[in-house]
Scaffold this motif. Structure first.
Motif, PDB file in Angstrom:
ATOM      1  N   ALA A  79       1.016  -1.184   0.165  1.00 24.15           N
ATOM      2  CA  ALA A  79      -0.109  -0.034  -0.148  1.00 24.15           C
ATOM      3  C   ALA A  79       0.938   1.450   0.266  1.00 24.15           C
ATOM      4  CB  ALA A  79      -0.969   0.348   1.608  1.00 24.15           C
ATOM      5  N   SER A  80       0.951   1.991  -1.365  1.00 24.37           N
ATOM      6  CA  SER A  80       1.788   3.142  -0.971  1.00 24.37           C
ATOM      7  C   SER A  80       0.785   4.186  -1.531  1.00 24.37           C
ATOM      8  CB  SER A  80       2.736   3.489  -2.232  1.00 24.37           C
ATOM      9  OG  SER A  80       1.824   2.466  -3.173  1.00 24.37           O
ATOM     10  N   LEU A  81       1.165   5.214  -0.400  1.00 25.13           N
ATOM     11  CA  LEU A  81       0.763   6.299   0.435  1.00 25.13           C
ATOM     12  C   LEU A  81       1.919   7.876   0.389  1.00 25.13           C
ATOM     13  CD1 LEU A  81      -1.812   6.815   1.173  1.00 25.13           C
ATOM     14  CD2 LEU A  81      -1.798   7.138   2.599  1.00 25.13           C
ATOM     15  N   GLN A  82       1.025   9.113  -0.938  1.00 27.23           N
ATOM     16  CA  GLN A  82       2.206   9.347  -1.238  1.00 27.23           C
ATOM     17  C   GLN A  82       1.368  10.881  -0.213  1.00 27.23           C
ATOM     18  OE1 GLN A  82       2.347   9.899  -4.777  1.00 27.23           O
ATOM     19  NE2 GLN A  82       4.232   7.536  -4.691  1.00 27.23           N
ATOM     20  N   CYS A  83       3.102  11.680   0.631  1.00 25.27           N
ATOM     21  CA  CYS A  83       2.235  12.905   1.273  1.00 25.27           C
ATOM     22  C   CYS A  83       1.906  13.932  -0.046  1.00 25.27           C
ATOM     23  CB  CYS A  83       4.114  13.462   1.327  1.00 25.27           C
ATOM     24  SG  CYS A  83       4.064  15.267   1.817  1.00 25.27           S
ATOM     25  N   ASP A  84       0.892  14.304   0.764  1.00 26.23           N
ATOM     26  CA  ASP A  84       0.310  16.244  -0.481  1.00 26.23           C
ATOM     27  C   ASP A  84       0.700  16.344  -0.500  1.00 26.23           C
ATOM     28  OD1 ASP A  84      -2.326  13.871  -0.921  1.00 26.23           O
ATOM     29  OD2 ASP A  84      -3.406  15.506  -0.009  1.00 26.23           O
ATOM     30  N   SER A  85       2.388  17.489  -0.130  1.00 23.54           N
ATOM     31  CA  SER A  85       2.790  17.949  -0.156  1.00 23.54           C
ATOM     32  C   SER A  85       4.232  17.865  -0.746  1.00 23.54           C
ATOM     33  CB  SER A  85       3.369  19.086   1.270  1.00 23.54           C
ATOM     34  OG  SER A  85       4.202  19.362   0.839  1.00 23.54           O
ATOM     35  N   CYS A  86       4.433  16.783  -0.312  1.00 23.51           N
ATOM     36  CA  CYS A  86       6.200  16.234  -1.522  1.00 23.51           C
ATOM     37  C   CYS A  86       6.271  15.272  -2.024  1.00 23.51           C
ATOM     38  CB  CYS A  86       7.207  16.619  -0.055  1.00 23.51           C
ATOM     39  SG  CYS A  86       7.410  14.797   1.174  1.00 23.51           S
ATOM     40  N   GLY A  87       4.846  14.432  -1.550  1.00 29.34           N
ATOM     41  CA  GLY A  87       4.680  12.969  -2.232  1.00 29.34           C
ATOM     42  C   GLY A  87       6.046  12.047  -1.871  1.00 29.34           C
ATOM     43  N   ALA A  88       6.277  12.019  -0.852  1.00 33.76           N
ATOM     44  CA  ALA A  88       7.236  11.013  -0.119  1.00 33.76           C
ATOM     45  C   ALA A  88       6.481   9.702   0.159  1.00 33.76           C
ATOM     46  CB  ALA A  88       7.888  11.560   1.053  1.00 33.76           C
ATOM     47  N   PRO A  89       7.017   8.520   0.018  1.00 36.65           N
ATOM     48  CA  PRO A  89       6.341   7.956   1.241  1.00 36.65           C
ATOM     49  C   PRO A  89       6.133   7.980   2.019  1.00 36.65           C
ATOM     50  CG  PRO A  89       8.469   7.053   0.095  1.00 36.65           C
ATOM     51  CD  PRO A  89       8.310   8.352  -0.375  1.00 36.65           C
ATOM     52  N   ILE A  90       4.516   7.797   2.641  1.00 35.76           N
ATOM     53  CA  ILE A  90       3.892   8.185   4.217  1.00 35.76           C
ATOM     54  C   ILE A  90       3.081   6.846   4.651  1.00 35.76           C
ATOM     55  CG2 ILE A  90       4.303  10.233   4.425  1.00 35.76           C
ATOM     56  CD1 ILE A  90       1.653  10.366   3.750  1.00 35.76           C
ATOM     57  N   THR A  91       3.349   6.180   5.487  1.00 37.49           N
ATOM     58  CA  THR A  91       2.340   5.415   5.759  1.00 37.49           C
ATOM     59  C   THR A  91       0.750   5.262   5.822  1.00 37.49           C
ATOM     60  OG1 THR A  91       2.990   5.067   8.271  1.00 37.49           O
ATOM     61  CG2 THR A  91       3.938   3.665   6.873  1.00 37.49           C
ATOM     62  N   SER A  92       0.096   6.775   6.912  1.00 36.37           N
ATOM     63  CA  SER A  92      -0.875   7.408   7.471  1.00 36.37           C
ATOM     64  C   SER A  92      -1.298   8.689   7.221  1.00 36.37           C
ATOM     65  CB  SER A  92      -1.334   6.978   8.857  1.00 36.37           C
ATOM     66  OG  SER A  92      -0.003   7.544   9.327  1.00 36.37           O
ATOM     67  N   GLY A  93      -1.545   9.343   6.845  1.00 37.14           N
ATOM     68  CA  GLY A  93      -2.692  10.069   7.460  1.00 37.14           C
ATOM     69  C   GLY A  93      -1.922  11.244   5.764  1.00 37.14           C
ATOM     70  N   ARG A  94      -1.422  12.019   5.720  1.00 35.37           N
ATOM     71  CA  ARG A  94      -2.164  13.082   4.383  1.00 35.37           C
ATOM     72  C   ARG A  94      -0.519  13.538   4.035  1.00 35.37           C
ATOM     73  NH1 ARG A  94      -6.028  17.407   4.000  1.00 35.37           N
ATOM     74  NH2 ARG A  94      -4.626  17.793   1.149  1.00 35.37           N
ATOM     75  N   TYR A  95       0.607  14.099   5.086  1.00 39.98           N
ATOM     76  CA  TYR A  95       1.581  14.241   4.890  1.00 39.98           C
ATOM     77  C   TYR A  95       2.624  13.658   5.788  1.00 39.98           C
ATOM     78  CZ  TYR A  95      -1.125  18.205   3.437  1.00 39.98           C
ATOM     79  OH  TYR A  95      -2.247  19.255   2.829  1.00 39.98           O
ATOM     80  N   CYS A  96       3.375  14.043   5.323  1.00 41.37           N
ATOM     81  CA  CYS A  96       4.770  13.369   6.004  1.00 41.37           C
ATOM     82  C   CYS A  96       5.636  13.927   7.175  1.00 41.37           C
ATOM     83  CB  CYS A  96       6.040  13.343   5.263  1.00 41.37           C
ATOM     84  SG  CYS A  96       7.365  14.477   4.304  1.00 41.37           S
ATOM     85  N   ASN A  97       6.101  13.289   8.121  1.00 43.39           N
ATOM     86  CA  ASN A  97       6.379  14.357   9.243  1.00 43.39           C
ATOM     87  C   ASN A  97       7.139  15.931   8.960  1.00 43.39           C
ATOM     88  OD1 ASN A  97       5.637  12.325  10.554  1.00 43.39           O
ATOM     89  ND2 ASN A  97       7.596  11.174  10.690  1.00 43.39           N
ATOM     90  N   LYS A  98       7.837  15.862   7.972  1.00 43.65           N
ATOM     91  CA  LYS A  98       8.710  16.462   7.801  1.00 43.65           C
ATOM     92  C   LYS A  98       7.922  17.679   7.384  1.00 43.65           C
ATOM     93  CE  LYS A  98      11.677  19.045   4.517  1.00 43.65           C
ATOM     94  NZ  LYS A  98      10.902  19.593   3.426  1.00 43.65           N
ATOM     95  N   CYS A  99       6.654  17.738   6.556  1.00 41.61           N
ATOM     96  CA  CYS A  99       5.476  18.587   5.734  1.00 41.61           C
ATOM     97  C   CYS A  99       4.682  19.240   6.887  1.00 41.61           C
ATOM     98  CB  CYS A  99       4.676  18.003   4.242  1.00 41.61           C
ATOM     99  SG  CYS A  99       5.928  18.063   2.873  1.00 41.61           S
ATOM    100  N   GLN A 100       4.618  18.199   8.216  1.00 43.17           N
ATOM    101  CA  GLN A 100       3.166  18.218   8.787  1.00 43.17           C
ATOM    102  C   GLN A 100       4.260  19.068   9.777  1.00 43.17           C
ATOM    103  OE1 GLN A 100       1.753  14.294  10.827  1.00 43.17           O
ATOM    104  NE2 GLN A 100       0.404  14.182  10.365  1.00 43.17           N
ATOM    105  N   GLU A 101       5.276  19.024  10.157  1.00 42.00           N
ATOM    106  CA  GLU A 101       5.811  20.470  10.930  1.00 42.00           C
ATOM    107  C   GLU A 101       6.141  21.519  10.488  1.00 42.00           C
ATOM    108  OE1 GLU A 101       9.650  18.874  12.872  1.00 42.00           O
ATOM    109  OE2 GLU A 101       9.169  17.285  13.183  1.00 42.00           O
ATOM    110  N   ASP A 102       6.237  21.278   9.745  1.00 35.77           N
ATOM    111  CA  ASP A 102       6.239  22.846   8.412  1.00 35.77           C
ATOM    112  C   ASP A 102       4.857  23.140   8.502  1.00 35.77           C
ATOM    113  OD1 ASP A 102       8.975  22.560   7.786  1.00 35.77           O
ATOM    114  OD2 ASP A 102       8.581  21.581   5.451  1.00 35.77           O
ATOM    115  N   LEU A 103       3.754  22.666   8.327  1.00 38.21           N
ATOM    116  CA  LEU A 103       2.458  22.886   8.149  1.00 38.21           C
ATOM    117  C   LEU A 103       2.265  23.726   9.874  1.00 38.21           C
ATOM    118  CD1 LEU A 103       0.783  19.944   6.197  1.00 38.21           C
ATOM    119  CD2 LEU A 103       0.835  22.621   5.078  1.00 38.21           C
TER     120      LEU A 103
END
Ligand code: ZN
Ligand code: ZN
Length: 138
Positions: A79-103
């Motif tokens: 199951a591949s999910l991608q960060c809505d912001s940078c496209g990095a592979p993530i396992t849940s939610g909409r953003y990767c950790n980095k983008c979540q912090e930025d947001l």
């Protein structure tokens, strides 16, 4: 009145509480969610393709469950999910950790939670002397 076409079945419905699909589909989706959850409980780490085949739930719906955080992508394989912001592979939610912090930081700035003081030091330390010597050289 504010009506919407259900993106799943095209029925016209009145969106309540930010619902994106009609009540019929909400019920349908709950059933599908139960199926997927039960299947994963019995077959932890099953490949996504197997989950789709065995439950009859389509990939988009399963990925949607993952995005909502109801299912972890790590519960199945492939199951591949991608960060809505940078496209990095993530396992849940909409953003990767980095983008979540930025947001979170952006949000803080917008709401004025973190008022940054202009460092007075920078203004004081203007390189006046250097400019002066440069002028002399010319
Ligand atoms: Zn519908
Ligand atoms: Zn990201």
């Amino acid at each position: 009145m504010d009506v919407k076409n259900c993106p799943r079945c095209n029925r016209i419905f009145i969106p309540q509480g930010g619902r994106r699909i009609c009540p019929v589909c909400v019920k349908e989706e709950e059933k599908q969610f139960d199926k997927v959850r039960e299947y994963l409980r019995d077959n932890p780490g099953a490949p996504l393709l197997m989950v789709i085949q065995e439950t009859g739930v389509d990939e988009d719906t399963i990925l949607h469950f993952i995005k909502e955080g109801r299912i972890e992508a790590s519960q199945m394989s492939g199951a591949s999910l991608q960060c809505d912001s940078c496209g990095a592979p993530i396992t849940s939610g909409r953003y990767c950790n980095k983008c979540q912090e930025d947001l979170a930081r952006d949000l803080q700035r917008l709401t004025g939670g973190a008022k940054e003081k202009t460092p007075a030091r920078e203004i004081k330390n203007r390189p006046k002397d250097k400019m002066f010597t440069a002028d002399l050289k010319e």
